[in-house]
Design an enzyme around this catalytic site. Sequence first.
Site, short mmCIF file in Angstrom:
data_model
loop_
_atom_site.label_atom_id
_atom_site.label_comp_id
_atom_site.label_asym_id
_atom_site.label_seq_id
_atom_site.Cartn_x
_atom_site.Cartn_y
_atom_site.Cartn_z
N LYS A 166 -32.12 24.45 -7.98
CA LYS A 166 -33.43 23.29 -8.04
C LYS A 166 -33.27 21.86 -8.19
O LYS A 166 -33.31 21.73 -10.14
CB LYS A 166 -34.26 24.11 -8.43
N ASP A 192 -28.13 28.33 -7.82
CA ASP A 192 -28.08 28.80 -6.16
C ASP A 192 -26.49 28.60 -5.93
O ASP A 192 -25.64 29.46 -5.15
CB ASP A 192 -28.41 27.33 -5.77
N GLY A 242 -34.81 31.06 -2.71
CA GLY A 242 -34.10 31.51 -3.83
C GLY A 242 -32.23 32.21 -3.11
O GLY A 242 -32.75 32.82 -2.12
O1 MRU Z 1 -35.69 25.95 -3.00
P1 MRU Z 1 -35.90 27.26 -3.10
O2 MRU Z 1 -36.89 27.79 -3.62
O3 MRU Z 1 -34.48 28.14 -2.35
O4 MRU Z 1 -34.65 27.05 -4.79
C1 MRU Z 1 -34.14 28.36 -5.21
C2 MRU Z 1 -33.69 27.99 -6.89
O5 MRU Z 1 -33.50 26.80 -7.08
C3 MRU Z 1 -33.75 28.69 -7.41
O6 MRU Z 1 -33.05 28.44 -8.82
C4 MRU Z 1 -32.33 29.94 -7.17
O7 MRU Z 1 -32.26 30.13 -6.08
C5 MRU Z 1 -31.72 30.42 -8.12
S1 MRU Z 1 -32.41 32.13 -8.98
C6 MRU Z 1 -32.39 32.54 -7.60
#
Ligand code: MRU
Length: 349
Positions: free
Chosen positions: A247, A236, A50
Amino acid sequence: MMKSSFQAINWTGTSLELLDQRRLPQEEVYIDFTEAGAVAGAIRDMVVRGAPAIGITAAYAVVLSAQQHTTTSSGNWREPLLLDIQQLAAARPTAVNLVWALERMQRRLSRSGDTPVAALLDEAKHIHQEDIEANHRMGEQGASLINEGESVLTYCNTGSLATGGYGTALGVVRSAWAVHKLVRVFAGETRPWLQGARLTAWELLQDNIPVTLITDNAAAFLMQKKQVQWVITGADRVAANGDVINKIGTYQLAVACRYHGVKMMVAAPLSTLDLEISDGSQVTIEQRPEAEILEQAGQRIAARGATAWNPAFDVTPAALVDYLVTEAGVIAAPDTAKLAAFQPARSTS
Ligand code: MRU
């Protein structure tokens, strides 16, 4: 203020404790870290994930590094500390919060003299606390856009596990639920790591918010059946033109939203804005191991001989985003001019 019953990222006083998100929801296991290199490995291996959460984690890892090297490197601690920062920055390439937090720690380091540990810890705690506050502000503002009686589909995990606490998109869901606006909360499973099925469902149920899971490929049909009025995701990275990097699967949700007249809301703190890149095509999209798709829990599930393409993120064009919610305000139909106006509000301390 609604608080989570768990803390995914804990500074113990001398070490960093992380809730191992790979093992949720079956087991709640914390791992204790005393070295920055091990924390970089934990970020890469998804112990913590995240965008805001990995930034906060890296900030505390810089404190660990300073603690270690100022006691063992007799005067020459800056070099190993900078190497640790480089290693942390390289752990995952897509979320801008990671480098944003590390740059902030480096600015504090440059003002901190020869005994930097207390100042760095202070900075890391501020980064952590500011993120929680930003989430609550986003929660209120995002919830104010939602009408009573509406339902939402959220994706991935954007809650307390993915942030300093409360959450970005999940913060909006929490806030909207708290004021009784939402009829139903749907969550996409989020292949291949199942952040939706494992983490979002776990978090929502801890807050007694009922959640209905769908497979990722059921989203367009859910919209066609008029079961949701909103898709709410985090990000992100958000480029200067409003393109949203999030994601893998977010883009297809946004396309389906536009077709069905469902509104697309992206909740992202200012620390997720990257105004130095003009659009999403310039972002490095993390490619993860094929085994994440070809196997499940170490067991081969795909036909032998098949290969897999496993990008962890995709780029949603700004034109498909109806609302970008930040702690500094809501931007409807984000574009370059509107985002530029937000630049001065970013924390640069
Ligand atoms: O691969 P991850 O689980 O780190 O991906 C996380 C995401 O894509 C979230 O939607 C993103 O970090 C934004 S929300 C805190």
